[in-house]
Motif scaffolding. Structure first.
Motif, mmCIF file in Angstrom:
data_model
loop_
_atom_site.group_PDB
_atom_site.id
_atom_site.type_symbol
_atom_site.label_atom_id
_atom_site.label_comp_id
_atom_site.label_asym_id
_atom_site.label_seq_id
_atom_site.Cartn_x
_atom_site.Cartn_y
_atom_site.Cartn_z
ATOM 1 N N ARG A 1 0.471 -1.374 -0.034
ATOM 2 C CA ARG A 1 -0.243 -0.012 0.202
ATOM 3 C C ARG A 1 0.882 1.476 0.159
ATOM 4 O O ARG A 1 1.154 1.738 1.156
ATOM 5 C CB ARG A 1 -0.834 0.475 0.923
ATOM 6 N N LYS A 2 0.700 2.081 -1.219
ATOM 7 C CA LYS A 2 1.535 2.988 -1.212
ATOM 8 C C LYS A 2 0.400 4.361 -0.627
ATOM 9 O O LYS A 2 -0.424 4.505 -0.495
ATOM 10 C CB LYS A 2 1.925 3.344 -2.506
ATOM 11 N N THR A 3 1.198 5.387 0.566
ATOM 12 C CA THR A 3 1.339 5.984 0.714
ATOM 13 C C THR A 3 2.031 7.116 0.899
ATOM 14 O O THR A 3 3.477 7.320 1.326
ATOM 15 C CB THR A 3 0.560 5.879 2.846
ATOM 16 N N THR A 4 1.336 8.382 1.146
ATOM 17 C CA THR A 4 2.314 9.892 1.403
ATOM 18 C C THR A 4 2.158 10.149 2.735
ATOM 19 O O THR A 4 1.427 9.723 4.020
ATOM 20 C CB THR A 4 1.113 11.278 0.898
ATOM 21 N N SER A 5 3.021 10.680 2.959
ATOM 22 C CA SER A 5 3.131 10.910 4.621
ATOM 23 C C SER A 5 2.215 11.792 5.359
ATOM 24 O O SER A 5 1.786 11.730 5.980
ATOM 25 C CB SER A 5 4.757 11.982 4.379
ATOM 26 N N ALA A 6 1.257 12.853 4.562
ATOM 27 C CA ALA A 6 0.460 13.165 5.202
ATOM 28 C C ALA A 6 -0.466 11.868 5.483
ATOM 29 O O ALA A 6 -0.902 12.140 6.832
ATOM 30 C CB ALA A 6 -0.073 13.714 3.986
ATOM 31 N N GLN A 7 -1.388 10.760 4.821
ATOM 32 C CA GLN A 7 -1.719 9.439 5.196
ATOM 33 C C GLN A 7 -1.211 9.031 6.290
ATOM 34 O O GLN A 7 -2.417 8.886 7.086
ATOM 35 C CB GLN A 7 -1.490 8.550 3.660
ATOM 36 N N LYS A 8 0.405 9.326 6.456
ATOM 37 C CA LYS A 8 0.671 7.753 7.326
ATOM 38 C C LYS A 8 0.360 9.037 8.638
ATOM 39 O O LYS A 8 0.287 8.376 9.543
ATOM 40 C CB LYS A 8 1.854 7.924 7.267
ATOM 41 N N ALA A 9 0.719 10.716 8.710
ATOM 42 C CA ALA A 9 0.467 11.072 9.506
ATOM 43 C C ALA A 9 -1.178 11.351 10.248
ATOM 44 O O ALA A 9 -1.572 11.515 11.815
ATOM 45 C CB ALA A 9 1.048 12.761 9.654
ATOM 46 N N SER A 10 -1.867 11.403 9.114
ATOM 47 C CA SER A 10 -3.320 11.044 9.256
ATOM 48 C C SER A 10 -3.982 10.042 10.386
ATOM 49 O O SER A 10 -4.847 10.209 11.363
ATOM 50 C CB SER A 10 -4.224 11.930 8.125
ATOM 51 N N GLU A 11 -3.029 8.766 9.916
ATOM 52 C CA GLU A 11 -3.383 7.403 10.714
ATOM 53 C C GLU A 11 -2.771 7.727 11.800
ATOM 54 O O GLU A 11 -3.611 7.154 12.810
ATOM 55 C CB GLU A 11 -3.093 6.447 9.694
ATOM 56 N N LEU A 12 -1.800 7.779 11.535
ATOM 57 C CA LEU A 12 -0.706 8.185 13.196
ATOM 58 C C LEU A 12 -2.398 8.620 14.790
ATOM 59 O O LEU A 12 -2.549 8.273 15.433
ATOM 60 C CB LEU A 12 0.389 8.459 13.112
ATOM 61 N N ALA A 13 -2.615 9.663 12.923
ATOM 62 C CA ALA A 13 -3.178 11.007 14.468
ATOM 63 C C ALA A 13 -4.361 10.237 15.372
ATOM 64 O O ALA A 13 -4.513 10.087 16.318
ATOM 65 C CB ALA A 13 -3.371 12.239 14.099
ATOM 66 N N GLU A 14 -5.060 9.042 14.155
ATOM 67 C CA GLU A 14 -6.706 8.979 14.361
ATOM 68 C C GLU A 14 -6.199 7.702 15.123
ATOM 69 O O GLU A 14 -6.636 7.186 15.945
ATOM 70 C CB GLU A 14 -7.089 8.405 13.601
ATOM 71 N N LEU A 15 -5.033 6.318 15.299
ATOM 72 C CA LEU A 15 -4.282 5.974 15.990
ATOM 73 C C LEU A 15 -4.323 6.145 17.693
ATOM 74 O O LEU A 15 -5.566 5.817 19.099
ATOM 75 C CB LEU A 15 -3.725 4.927 15.531
#
Length: 95
Positions: A74-88
């Motif tokens: 799954r290719k993700t951008t840094s913004a997506q990773k940051a968003s997922e981490l914030a949600e977790l």
């Protein structure tokens, strides 16, 4: 020897013409020719016009043609990773 089943040893030593290989693979002669002209498939070139395939070549062609399941990447951008981490993290705080 037509009509008499060959032993495994006899079959391994037999050279196949492009026509025989095409029939065995269930593909067109045109495809077989394209694959050896482009050196995509292993083959023997006995002279300028004569191409043959061994049983080992047949097995290699099957291996080259085998479609294996790709691992899920799954290719993700840094913004997506940051968003997922914030949600977790926010879910963890709520728990």
């Amino acid at each position: 020897m037509r009509g008499i089943p060959m032993t495994a040893t006899e079959h391994r030593n037999e050279l196949m013409s492009p026509e025989q290989l095409a029939e065995r693979l269930g593909v067109s002669l045109r495809m077989v020719r394209e694959m050896y002209y482009t050196n995509t498939w292993p083959h023997l070139r006995l002279n300028k016009r004569t191409v043959r395939f061994t049983e080992h070549h047949y097995e290699q062609i099957l291996e080259l043609s085998e479609k294996r399941p790709a691992t899920l990447v799954r290719k993700t951008t840094s913004a997506q990773k940051a968003s997922e981490l914030a949600e977790l993290l926010s879910q963890k705080r709520l728990a």
